[in-house]
Design an enzyme around this catalytic site. Structure first.
Site, PDB file in Angstrom:
ATOM      1  N   CYS A  42      30.309  60.577  41.606  1.00 49.96           N
ATOM      2  CA  CYS A  42      30.340  59.724  42.793  1.00 49.96           C
ATOM      3  C   CYS A  42      31.742  59.128  42.957  1.00 49.96           C
ATOM      4  O   CYS A  42      32.439  58.872  41.980  1.00 49.96           O
ATOM      5  CB  CYS A  42      29.307  58.599  42.661  1.00 49.96           C
ATOM      6  SG  CYS A  42      29.208  57.567  44.152  1.00 49.96           S
ATOM      7  N   ASP A  44      32.405  56.244  43.744  1.00 47.87           N
ATOM      8  CA  ASP A  44      32.351  54.839  43.333  1.00 47.87           C
ATOM      9  C   ASP A  44      33.464  54.508  42.322  1.00 47.87           C
ATOM     10  O   ASP A  44      33.599  55.194  41.306  1.00 47.87           O
ATOM     11  CB  ASP A  44      30.970  54.554  42.717  1.00 47.87           C
ATOM     12  CG  ASP A  44      30.716  53.069  42.546  1.00 47.87           C
ATOM     13  OD1 ASP A  44      31.517  52.390  41.874  1.00 47.87           O
ATOM     14  OD2 ASP A  44      29.697  52.579  43.080  1.00 47.87           O
ATOM     15  N   ARG A  46      33.725  52.405  40.164  1.00 47.63           N
ATOM     16  CA  ARG A  46      33.300  51.958  38.834  1.00 47.63           C
ATOM     17  C   ARG A  46      32.902  53.099  37.912  1.00 47.63           C
ATOM     18  O   ARG A  46      32.486  52.863  36.780  1.00 47.63           O
ATOM     19  CB  ARG A  46      32.119  50.982  38.987  1.00 47.63           C
ATOM     20  CG  ARG A  46      32.478  49.723  39.753  1.00 47.63           C
ATOM     21  CD  ARG A  46      31.235  48.988  40.198  1.00 47.63           C
ATOM     22  NE  ARG A  46      30.455  49.780  41.163  1.00 47.63           N
ATOM     23  CZ  ARG A  46      29.294  49.376  41.705  1.00 47.63           C
ATOM     24  NH1 ARG A  46      28.793  48.200  41.373  1.00 47.63           N
ATOM     25  NH2 ARG A  46      28.660  50.139  42.558  1.00 47.63           N
ATOM     26  N   HIS A  98      25.023  57.768  39.237  1.00 47.14           N
ATOM     27  CA  HIS A  98      24.996  56.468  38.541  1.00 47.14           C
ATOM     28  C   HIS A  98      23.951  55.564  39.160  1.00 47.14           C
ATOM     29  O   HIS A  98      23.722  55.587  40.377  1.00 47.14           O
ATOM     30  CB  HIS A  98      26.383  55.805  38.589  1.00 47.14           C
ATOM     31  CG  HIS A  98      26.838  55.428  39.953  1.00 47.14           C
ATOM     32  ND1 HIS A  98      26.781  54.147  40.429  1.00 47.14           N
ATOM     33  CD2 HIS A  98      27.316  56.174  40.973  1.00 47.14           C
ATOM     34  CE1 HIS A  98      27.234  54.112  41.666  1.00 47.14           C
ATOM     35  NE2 HIS A  98      27.565  55.333  42.039  1.00 47.14           N
ATOM     36  N   CYS A 101      23.676  53.274  42.796  1.00 45.70           N
ATOM     37  CA  CYS A 101      24.590  53.991  43.703  1.00 45.70           C
ATOM     38  C   CYS A 101      24.407  53.533  45.160  1.00 45.70           C
ATOM     39  O   CYS A 101      23.296  53.593  45.712  1.00 45.70           O
ATOM     40  CB  CYS A 101      24.347  55.491  43.591  1.00 45.70           C
ATOM     41  SG  CYS A 101      25.440  56.483  44.635  1.00 45.70           S
TER      42      CYS A 101
HETATM   43 CO    CO Z   1      27.581  56.032  43.972  1.00 42.49          CO
END
Ligand code: CO
Length: 211
Positions: A42, A44, A46, A98, A101
Site C-alpha cells: 500500500c 500508505d 506508515r 495492512h 488501511c
Molecule cells: Co493502505
C-alpha cells in the site's frame, strides 16, 4: 528551512554515512540489482517495505498503490510485475496489505470519492461482494475492516496467479512463490495470511495452455 529542503539535507548526510561505513556501497549498487523479492504494498506512508523488513537498497523491488491492488488492466503494475518476474527473476512476490488501511475503509462506505478514486475503490467493493456473507456476520466495524484487508490481500494474490506473466514463470522456471501478508500498524508485525507455490492450479477458466 523548507520541509523538502530537509529531505535533501538528510539525503546528503545519509549518503555520506553509507560511504563512511562501506567505501564501495554505491559502486556495488550502481552496477548490480538482483533482488529476490517483488513487494506489492500500500502507498500508505506508515508501511515502508524496506524499513519494516529491515532490508537494504537492492534487496526488494517495490510497487505500491492505494490498498495494494493487482488490477489486470493496470499497465503500471503489470510492467513492474513483468520486469521483476521475467528479467530480474525474483523468487518471491509478496502482496502486503495492512490493518487500518484507508483505501479499504473508504471502499466500505457509500461516499462518493469522485473519479478516479471511485474507479480504484470499486475493485475493493468487488472483493467485499464476493465475501459479503462472511463479512456481514462480523458486527464490529474495525474487525470487519481488518477481515476485508485480509480477504483483499488473498484476492490480489489470486489475481497475480491469473496473469500469463506468473503462469509462464511457473511453467518454465517453477517460480515465483506468491505470498499474501498483512502488516499491523499497532504492533509492527507482519502476519502471513495466504500463499501460492509455483504451479498451483487455479480456476481452469484463467489457466493458459499455450504459454
Ligand atoms: Co493502505
Amino acid at each position: 528551512m523548507k520541509t523538502y529542503e530537509k529531505l535533501l539535507l538528510e539525503n546528503k548526510a545519509w549518503a555520506k554515512e553509507k560511504v563512511e561505513q562501506d567505501h564501495e556501497y554505491f559502486d556495488r549498487l550502481a552496477h548490480l540489482q538482483t533482488p529476490e523479492f517483488l513487494w506489492i504494498g500500500c502507498s500508505d506512508s506508515r508501511v515502508p517495505a524496506n524499513e519494516i523488513t529491515n532490508t537494504q537498497p537492492g534487496e526488494i523491488f517495490v510497487h505500491r498503490n492505494v490498498a495494494n491492488l493487482v488490477v489486470h488492466t493496470d499497465v503500471n503494475l503489470l510492467s513492474v510485475l513483468d520486469y521483476a518476474v521475467s528479467h530480474l527473476k525474483v523468487k518471491h512476490v509478496i502482496v502486503c496489505g495492512h490493518y487500518g488501511c484507508g483505501g479499504i475503509k473508504a471502499a466500505m462506505t457509500n461516499h462518493d470519492f469522485k473519479q478516479v478514486l471511485n474507479m480504484w475503490l470499486r475493485n475493493i467493493k468487488d472483493v467485499y461482494r464476493l465475501h459479503r456473507d462472511e463479512l456481514e456476520m462480523i458486527m464490529d466495524e474495525e474487525a470487519k475492516c481488518d477481515r476485508l484487508v485480509e480477504l483483499n490481500v488473498i484476492e490480489q494474490v489470486m489475481h497475480l496467479a491469473k496473469t500469463s506473466i506468473i503462469q509462464r514463470a511457473w511453467k518454465n522456471e517453477q517460480r515465483p512463490h506468491l505470498h499474501g501478508w498483512v502488516y499491523g500498524l499497532k504492533d509492527g508485525l507482519i502476519k502471513p495470511v495466504f500463499e501460492m507455490e509455483a504451479g498451483t492450479h487455479i480456476d481452469s477458466l484463467y489457466e493458459y495452455d499455450d504459454l
